[in-house]
Design a protein around this motif. Structure first.
Motif, short mmCIF file in Angstrom:
data_model
loop_
_atom_site.label_atom_id
_atom_site.label_comp_id
_atom_site.label_asym_id
_atom_site.label_seq_id
_atom_site.Cartn_x
_atom_site.Cartn_y
_atom_site.Cartn_z
N VAL A 1 30.70 46.87 38.32
CA VAL A 1 30.86 45.47 38.08
C VAL A 1 32.50 44.95 37.57
O VAL A 1 33.10 45.38 37.08
CB VAL A 1 30.00 44.52 37.27
CG1 VAL A 1 30.14 43.22 37.67
CG2 VAL A 1 28.33 45.55 37.92
N ASP A 2 32.71 44.36 38.67
CA ASP A 2 34.86 44.26 38.83
C ASP A 2 34.05 42.62 38.02
O ASP A 2 33.41 41.24 38.22
CB ASP A 2 34.87 43.59 39.91
CG ASP A 2 36.29 42.88 39.65
OD1 ASP A 2 36.79 42.45 38.32
OD2 ASP A 2 37.01 43.01 40.30
N ALA A 3 34.73 42.18 36.29
CA ALA A 3 34.89 40.76 35.95
C ALA A 3 35.13 39.75 36.56
O ALA A 3 34.87 39.06 35.51
CB ALA A 3 34.88 41.35 34.40
N ARG A 4 36.27 40.09 36.84
CA ARG A 4 37.03 39.40 37.51
C ARG A 4 37.86 38.56 36.74
O ARG A 4 38.17 36.88 36.64
CB ARG A 4 36.52 38.10 38.63
CG ARG A 4 35.32 38.83 39.86
CD ARG A 4 36.22 40.13 40.56
NE ARG A 4 37.04 39.07 40.74
CZ ARG A 4 38.13 39.88 41.92
NH1 ARG A 4 38.83 40.91 41.36
NH2 ARG A 4 39.31 38.77 42.63
N SER A 5 38.00 39.85 35.44
CA SER A 5 38.61 38.64 34.18
C SER A 5 38.97 39.60 33.40
O SER A 5 39.41 41.16 33.69
CB SER A 5 37.68 38.00 33.30
OG SER A 5 38.05 37.03 32.26
N GLY B 1 43.99 48.73 37.99
CA GLY B 1 43.26 49.63 39.63
C GLY B 1 41.65 50.01 38.34
O GLY B 1 41.26 51.33 39.31
N THR B 2 41.72 49.73 37.82
CA THR B 2 40.08 50.35 37.05
C THR B 2 39.31 50.28 37.15
O THR B 2 38.83 52.05 37.62
CB THR B 2 40.34 49.58 35.25
OG1 THR B 2 41.47 49.86 34.51
CG2 THR B 2 39.69 50.24 34.57
N VAL B 3 38.80 49.03 37.70
CA VAL B 3 37.98 49.20 38.53
C VAL B 3 37.41 50.34 39.60
O VAL B 3 36.29 50.52 40.39
CB VAL B 3 37.68 47.56 39.16
CG1 VAL B 3 38.14 47.12 40.28
CG2 VAL B 3 35.62 48.01 38.92
N LEU C 1 37.44 44.97 33.67
CA LEU C 1 38.65 43.77 34.32
C LEU C 1 38.66 44.25 36.16
O LEU C 1 38.69 45.17 36.23
CB LEU C 1 39.73 43.85 33.49
CG LEU C 1 41.21 44.85 33.73
CD1 LEU C 1 42.45 44.91 33.04
CD2 LEU C 1 40.52 46.19 33.75
N SER C 2 39.46 42.48 36.13
CA SER C 2 39.93 42.48 37.64
C SER C 2 40.73 43.06 38.06
O SER C 2 41.43 43.71 37.79
CB SER C 2 40.44 40.78 37.60
OG SER C 2 40.41 40.22 39.07
#
Length: 278
Positions: free
Chosen positions: A110-114, A91-93, A85-86
């Motif tokens: 990859v940051d899915a930005r959502s 801060g997960t990514v 998630l974004s």
């Protein structure tokens, strides 16, 4: 063995996927539980409606990702694509990136930005590419292409919970609550912003469908309808959307959001995620 795909518990994937899910943590009055494992959306919604009950969330520790990555690589996966998630919402990514740096170059983040199926559709696209034999770069590219073809729209009864958690700015929160309007939100470049304002819930849901159809354009699409404690309204919303899109709607999912997203949006959420086919 194909490239492995990892995501987190805010993806709300349909059943039958080949994706490893790492859960976030929800804390209710100081008691921690794993999203989707120990804590349910109903428990969070109940807590949010009560007075003097604290509900917070936290990202997975990098060690959780290290464990997942190493387990998959040791099982024979040639690489791992980890989609989350974004970064504007969690801060997960960042935790995933720290873990990837420790494990090595066979892990791509990859940051899915959502969030929700705004994350889930890219994860499923990556898994499909992996199953078709794509290498690490190909699977990562499939995820990024799916991100660009996905639109996330939200209706909430109030912006108060998003404001409390810092997921929407104070100015937007004020705008959304002025004159008792009902806000329509969308995820723009990873951030939640006000897209439109309506006077009533019924107009809000009608506008949500209009915006979803607009997002679909002329493409064939898959769609996900998310809700929190509003299953009947979600089913009606899904049927209305299906009637508007007709044969262009190739797959649809209706799911209740998990505890982490529930903690930040509050009861009454309805959302539509549109994923355009290439």
């Amino acid at each position: 063995m194909p490239v492995a795909v990892v995501t987190d518990s805010t993806a709300y994937l349909p059943t039958g996927h080949d994706v490893t899910v790492v859960p976030l943590t929800v804390v209710i009055n100081g008691v921690e539980g794993l999203d989707g494992v120990d804590v349910t959306p109903t428990e969070v919604a109940r807590a949010l409606s009560a007075r003097r009950v604290s509900v917070t969330t936290s990202r997975p520790a990098p060690e959780q990702f290290v464990s997942a990555y190493r387990r998959l690589l040791d099982a024979g996966a040639p690489g791992v694509v980890s989609i989350h998630l974004s970064a504007d919402l969690s801060g997960t990514v960042e935790s995933a990136a720290l873990a990837a740096a420790e494990v090595g170059e066979r892990v791509a983040v990859v940051d899915a930005r959502s969030a929700g199926m705004g994350l889930g559709f890219p994860a499923l696209a990556a898994a499909a590419a992996a199953a078709a034999g794509a290498d690490l770069a190909g699977v990562r590219a499939a995820a990024r292409a799916a991100i660009a073809r996905t639109t996330t729209l939200l209706y909430v009864d109030t912006l108060e919970f998003l404001r409390r958690g810092g997921r929407i700015g104070a100015a937007s929160a004020l705008l959304g609550t002025a004159l008792s309007v009902k806000p329509i939100l969308h995820v723009a470049d990873g951030a939640i912003v006000v897209r439109d304002k309506v006077r009533t819930a019924s107009r809000g849901l009608a506008r949500l469908v209009d915006l979803a159809v607009e997002a679909a354009g002329e493409s064939d699409v898959d769609a996900a309808v998310h809700h929190l404690g509003a299953g009947e309204r979600a089913a009606v919303l899904a049927d209305t959307l299906a009637a508007r899109l007709g044969d262009r709607l190739k797959a649809r999912y209706v799911t209740e959001v998990g505890a982490v997203v529930a903690a930040h949006v509050g009861p009454g959420l309805l959302g539509i995620v549109i994923h355009r086919h290439p």
